[in-house]
Design a protein around this motif. Structure first.
Motif: not given
Length: 278
Positions: A195-224
């Motif tokens: 916010s320009k008025e009081d500097y509150s965080v109004l909105c946040v949009e986030g995502r994973l641009p690419k998959p993240v390996e969590m346990a080598w090739f055994i587990a992968v987070v491909d969407k967040l």
């Protein structure tokens, strides 16, 4: 494992931040700033001349004030978990609603595979034990998040009619981490509206641009994907948290877990008149 971390959500009134991004939504470190901000012109020239680090300082100071103020408030909170199919359509939904009071805590356990949710109220002693065992973390606190990312200014816009600064954040290469959840957080990219008025965080949009390996090739987070927004209506302490939406998909050798968690908050109020002693 990542699934264990993502499927357990601990709400603690004494550690509330953006639920954050969350919590939450959103996301920076703390700087000192005077209680009285200088006034600013409405012109785009004035906006563009304000340095990025100055915008962040003021946003963080405002967020710290709001976070402390929320510890004295009570409000309604709803937590929902959805089990999703491969296309992201809900297969099963479970939700809980409760009144949050100052000093209270709740342990919320979610099972994304079955789409179920359970809640247990915590005593002050339980909360202290959870803090000591690092069950309550501040991964998503503003002061801890900003150093993880490359931050840039993208200009001015309006969010629900409110003039706001658009701040972009991108992963830093080779950012260190001490847990799988930190590894995931480090990989997120997105934008926030301040916010320009009081500097509150109004909105946040986030995502994973690419998959993240969590346990080598055994587990992968491909969407967040993370979506946070504050209340468009300004209250006594600024624009308070209103909505947090987290969707993730964890793939492993024998299958996958695709789930969505939604947190909404409303009806913030002081449980007793301001200044009255208990």
């Amino acid at each position: 494992m990542c699934l264990d971390i993502l499927s357990a959500y601990l709400y603690c009134k004494k550690n509330q931040l953006f639920v954050i991004f969350l919590r939450g939504l959103i996301w920076l470190w703390v700087f000192f700033w005077p209680l009285v901000y200088p006034s600013h012109s409405e012109s785009n020239k004035e906006f563009s001349s304000l340095p990025l680090d100055e915008i962040l300082k003021r946003a963080i100071y405002q967020n710290e004030l709001m976070t402390k103020a929320m510890l004295a408030l009570q409000y309604q909170e709803k937590v929902e978990i959805q089990k999703l199919d491969s296309s992201g359509n809900p297969l099963k939904t479970n939700s809980l609603q409760f009144l949050v009071k100052p000093g209270e805590g709740f342990l919320l356990s979610a099972d994304p595979q079955t789409g179920t949710l359970a809640m247990r109220k915590l005593s002050t002693q339980d909360i202290q034990k959870a803090q000591a065992a690092n069950m309550v973390s501040d991964y998503l606190s503003l002061k801890n998040l900003v150093p993880r990312f490359a931050i840039s200014y993208e200009g001015m816009s309006r969010w629900h009619g409110l003039p706001s600064y658009i701040i972009r954040f991108d992963p830093k290469p080779n950012q260190p981490y001490q847990s799988k959840i930190e590894k995931l957080i480090n990989a997120i990219q997105g934008k926030m509206w301040i916010s320009k008025e009081d500097y509150s965080v109004l909105c946040v949009e986030g995502r994973l641009p690419k998959p993240v390996e969590m346990a080598w090739f055994i587990a992968v987070v491909d969407k967040l994907e993370i979506h946070y927004h504050a209340s468009a209506e300004k209250g006594l302490f600024g624009h308070l948290p209103s909505f947090f939406d987290l969707e993730y998909r964890l793939k492993y050798i024998l299958g996958q877990v695709h789930a969505r968690q939604i947190i909404s908050m409303k009806n913030f109020e002081l449980p007793q008149p301001m200044g009255k002693n208990e």
